[in-house]
Design a protein around this motif. Sequence first.
Motif, PDB file in Angstrom:
ATOM      1  N   MET A   1       0.848  -1.185   0.000  1.00 60.57           N
ATOM      2  CA  MET A   1       0.000   0.000   0.000  1.00 60.57           C
ATOM      3  C   MET A   1       0.879   1.229   0.000  1.00 60.57           C
ATOM      4  N   LYS A   2       0.673   2.090  -0.958  1.00 62.29           N
ATOM      5  CA  LYS A   2       1.533   3.251  -1.088  1.00 62.29           C
ATOM      6  C   LYS A   2       0.818   4.497  -0.600  1.00 62.29           C
ATOM      7  N   ARG A   3       1.474   5.246   0.248  1.00 64.42           N
ATOM      8  CA  ARG A   3       0.893   6.481   0.735  1.00 64.42           C
ATOM      9  C   ARG A   3       0.706   7.454  -0.416  1.00 64.42           C
ATOM     10  N   ARG A   4      -0.455   8.114  -0.435  1.00 65.10           N
ATOM     11  CA  ARG A   4      -0.714   9.152  -1.422  1.00 65.10           C
ATOM     12  C   ARG A   4      -0.201  10.462  -0.866  1.00 65.10           C
ATOM     13  N   THR A   5       0.971  10.871  -1.292  1.00 67.27           N
ATOM     14  CA  THR A   5       1.632  12.047  -0.705  1.00 67.27           C
ATOM     15  C   THR A   5       1.050  13.313  -1.318  1.00 67.27           C
ATOM     16  N   LEU A   6      -0.175  13.621  -0.926  1.00 69.59           N
ATOM     17  CA  LEU A   6      -0.914  14.683  -1.583  1.00 69.59           C
ATOM     18  C   LEU A   6      -1.056  15.937  -0.742  1.00 69.59           C
ATOM     19  N   LEU A   7      -0.660  15.871   0.500  1.00 73.39           N
ATOM     20  CA  LEU A   7      -0.749  17.049   1.351  1.00 73.39           C
ATOM     21  C   LEU A   7       0.659  17.477   1.725  1.00 73.39           C
ATOM     22  N   ALA A   8       0.999  18.703   1.422  1.00 73.53           N
ATOM     23  CA  ALA A   8       2.314  19.229   1.798  1.00 73.53           C
ATOM     24  C   ALA A   8       2.201  19.767   3.209  1.00 73.53           C
ATOM     25  N   ASN A 224       1.668  21.751  -9.279  1.00 73.32           N
ATOM     26  CA  ASN A 224       2.957  22.308  -8.891  1.00 73.32           C
ATOM     27  C   ASN A 224       3.306  21.811  -7.493  1.00 73.32           C
ATOM     28  N   PRO A 225       4.162  20.800  -7.385  1.00 73.41           N
ATOM     29  CA  PRO A 225       4.466  20.234  -6.073  1.00 73.41           C
ATOM     30  C   PRO A 225       5.165  21.205  -5.128  1.00 73.41           C
ATOM     31  N   GLN A 226       5.655  22.330  -5.650  1.00 69.11           N
ATOM     32  CA  GLN A 226       6.313  23.325  -4.809  1.00 69.11           C
ATOM     33  C   GLN A 226       5.363  24.424  -4.348  1.00 69.11           C
ATOM     34  N   ALA A 227       4.090  24.346  -4.760  1.00 68.21           N
ATOM     35  CA  ALA A 227       3.117  25.386  -4.420  1.00 68.21           C
ATOM     36  C   ALA A 227       1.966  24.789  -3.620  1.00 68.21           C
ATOM     37  N   ASP A 244      -4.854  13.178  -9.120  1.00 67.43           N
ATOM     38  CA  ASP A 244      -4.551  12.443 -10.352  1.00 67.43           C
ATOM     39  C   ASP A 244      -3.053  12.351 -10.622  1.00 67.43           C
ATOM     40  N   TYR A 245      -2.218  12.804  -9.701  1.00 65.63           N
ATOM     41  CA  TYR A 245      -0.796  12.975  -9.985  1.00 65.63           C
ATOM     42  C   TYR A 245       0.124  12.033  -9.217  1.00 65.63           C
ATOM     43  N   PRO A 267     -11.335   8.958 -14.061  1.00 65.82           N
ATOM     44  CA  PRO A 267     -12.265  10.075 -14.260  1.00 65.82           C
ATOM     45  C   PRO A 267     -11.539  11.288 -14.814  1.00 65.82           C
ATOM     46  N   GLY A 268     -12.267  12.136 -15.556  1.00 65.03           N
ATOM     47  CA  GLY A 268     -11.603  13.158 -16.341  1.00 65.03           C
ATOM     48  C   GLY A 268     -11.709  14.593 -15.882  1.00 65.03           C
ATOM     49  N   GLN A 269     -12.503  14.898 -14.838  1.00 69.72           N
ATOM     50  CA  GLN A 269     -12.739  16.304 -14.513  1.00 69.72           C
ATOM     51  C   GLN A 269     -11.784  16.878 -13.488  1.00 69.72           C
ATOM     52  N   LEU A 270     -11.551  16.164 -12.380  1.00 65.58           N
ATOM     53  CA  LEU A 270     -10.846  16.739 -11.243  1.00 65.58           C
ATOM     54  C   LEU A 270      -9.375  16.341 -11.212  1.00 65.58           C
ATOM     55  N   ALA A 271      -8.550  17.290 -10.746  1.00 61.80           N
ATOM     56  CA  ALA A 271      -7.146  17.012 -10.493  1.00 61.80           C
ATOM     57  C   ALA A 271      -6.932  16.577  -9.049  1.00 61.80           C
ATOM     58  N   SER A 272      -7.743  17.104  -8.121  1.00 62.98           N
ATOM     59  CA  SER A 272      -7.629  16.684  -6.722  1.00 62.98           C
ATOM     60  C   SER A 272      -8.920  16.964  -5.985  1.00 62.98           C
ATOM     61  N   ALA A 273      -9.106  16.213  -4.908  1.00 63.33           N
ATOM     62  CA  ALA A 273     -10.249  16.406  -4.019  1.00 63.33           C
ATOM     63  C   ALA A 273      -9.758  16.278  -2.592  1.00 63.33           C
ATOM     64  N   THR A 274      -9.982  17.313  -1.793  1.00 61.19           N
ATOM     65  CA  THR A 274      -9.586  17.309  -0.385  1.00 61.19           C
ATOM     66  C   THR A 274     -10.839  17.373   0.471  1.00 61.19           C
TER      67      THR A 274
END
Length: 327
Positions: A1-8, A224-227, A244-245, A267-274
């Motif tokens: 199981m891989k962590r989804r590193t989506l929150l900076a 932008n992983p830096q933003a 999606d990244y 799915p094609g609309q969203l890049a992220s959902a928090t």
Amino acid sequence: MKRRTLLAASLGLGGLGLAGFGLQRQDGAQLISGAALAFGTTISIQVVHGDRRQGELAIEEALAAAIHIDRLMTLHRPDSQVARLNRDGYLARPDPHLLTVLASAQQLSQATDGAFDITVQPLWHAYSTAAASSGLPDEHQRRSAMALVDYRQLAFDRDRVALLQPGMAITLNGIAQGHAVDVARAALLGRGIRHALLDTGEFAAHGRKGGQQDWTIGIRDPRNPQALAGVLAPLARCVATSGDYETTFTPDFVHHHIFDPASGDSPGQLASATVLAATGLQADGWSTALMVLGAEKGWALVSKLANVDVLLIGKDGRQWRTAGWPA
């Protein structure tokens, strides 16, 4: 199981190491940090407590609780309960934590009319196999995988879990880390820790970092992983992001690790959902479901949920925020 590193995280963890503890004074209390390996990454906990040893013991217990969830539900250990279920088609004497997650997943599948479905693992296998040859699954491969996706063909009770169709498989990557943060948080509270921040890939916090300082995290910009797309301060609920990244099959983010069971593709609309919610289990599951549902359908559902707020970011950069989303 891989962590989804989506929150900076804007956490100031410094040189936090494996199962290490950093110590500093803060308004008369001690800031104590610990970390361990789980979900294919480093998970971490910070607590503010007056007794260093008691804080360390609480962190050790909470990390162990999260690691237990990973070992039950990972796809990367042949002895995990999920791996054994996928291999054999059934599992006797399931762990109560697994049953809790399966029940929550089924409720979410029903609430979203199948947009959230833990039986999408055959689609992951089809896409990852094709990606190994730098391609995508053909129509026959995609439809063959789709035929094995149906949450209604998963049966479970306290004695047994069964996949009712040969070739089916589940993945709990879209929900297990949320449960892990819940059990770790419960362990801390059970030891009297009133101020803590937890990161299992999903986040939870209670109390304050110290004095007038709140626990704070930043939400990564999906392109932008830096933003940062936003900052949560104070963090008073559990938070999870799907995007999606994290794992992509094509560089344009069109094909990635989240699948729509209805199309057999991403799915094609969203890049992220928090999602902000009272529990990590709820936040984690809904963040995955919203990626599949899209802004309009997802909005109609979450607007009916108590104490749940969302930030949705489209592939075109457009944002949708519920009224209760922190300013």
